[in-house]
Design a protein around this motif. Structure first.
Motif: not given
Length: 247
Positions: A148-155, A178-186, A202-212
């Protein structure tokens, strides 16, 4: 034999051109006031976009119901600090494969989400980084991704990521990036519900962890690991950490 695991190098976003975000929003008529949930990838059934749209419709339905039930929402809106769901747009960016876009557009119409979903078509490299620069959240609801290259690009753009257990990204959840969930609508609906009502901070802090987390995929880091492996093989250095097993 010894085994070395070398990360897949992902190029980082441009750092100097601040107009990318504005150009993307202007090109696709996305008002500055609206926050962006971005999907970036092929419009193909394996990407799980129909379940994303179904989850999105549920969120929109909850928003409409909350608006109806809370006529006194002026106070609530001020307390939310701009976290209202109507402030968001879902951007589906990527090339059509096998006519799947028509199916998705029909589903959007069926679900009544035309005002909150935007298709961009295939993006060039500049537009891709503009889309990421303009985004507040990234989502990859795939059935399967071997990386998933796009996932790393987003991070690498410090964007929190929502993805599924069909991808190898459990560390998004364990690192609080971020979130890692079952591939289901719910399950996807639950992740979206949590993500969309977060504050910007809160999103900025979470994004900082993704950047790391994206650090090890930077080309310079990958090159250093490769050099270290060959230096070790030549007897000119210690065994590097990327060598994970040895018989």
């Amino acid at each position: 034999n010894p085994v070395a695991i070398i990360a897949n190098p992902i190029f980082m976003p441009p750092q100097t051109d601040s107009s990318l975000k504005e150009d993307f929003r202007r090109a696709f008529r996305i008002p500055e006031a609206r926050k962006v949930l971005l999907f970036l990838g092929r419009l193909h059934p394996v990407k799980g976009v129909p379940r994303l749209l179904q989850a999105w419709a549920r969120i929109q339905g909850e928003k409409a119901e909350n608006t109806k039930q809370k006529a006194e929402s002026r106070k609530q809106k001020s307390e939310d600090g701009g976290r209202r769901l109507e402030d968001w747009v879902l951007v589906l960016a990527g090339p059509d494969e096998g006519g799947h876009r028509r199916e998705l557009e029909s589903l959007v119409a069926e679900l009544g989400c035309q005002k909150s979903v935007k298709f961009t078509g295939e993006l060039d490299d500049v537009q891709k980084w503009g889309a990421l620069a303009a985004s507040d959240l990234f989502v990859m609801p795939s059935d399967f991704e071997n990386f998933g290259n796009a996932i790393v690009e987003a991070m690498s753009c410090a964007i929190p990521v929502i993805t599924t257990t069909g991808t190898p990204w459990e560390e998004l959840r364990t690192a609080g990036a971020g979130w890692w969930v079952e591939p289901a609508v719910e399950d996807l609906t639950g992740a979206l519900r949590e993500a969309l009502v977060m504050s910007d901070e809160q999103r900025r802090i979470m994004g900082g962890r993704a950047f790391q987390l994206a650090e090890r995929f930077r080309p310079r880091r990958v090159g250093e690991d490769l050099i270290a492996v060959y230096q070790w093989l030549l007897g000119k250095g210690a065994k590097p950490g990327c060598v994970v097993s040895e018989s």
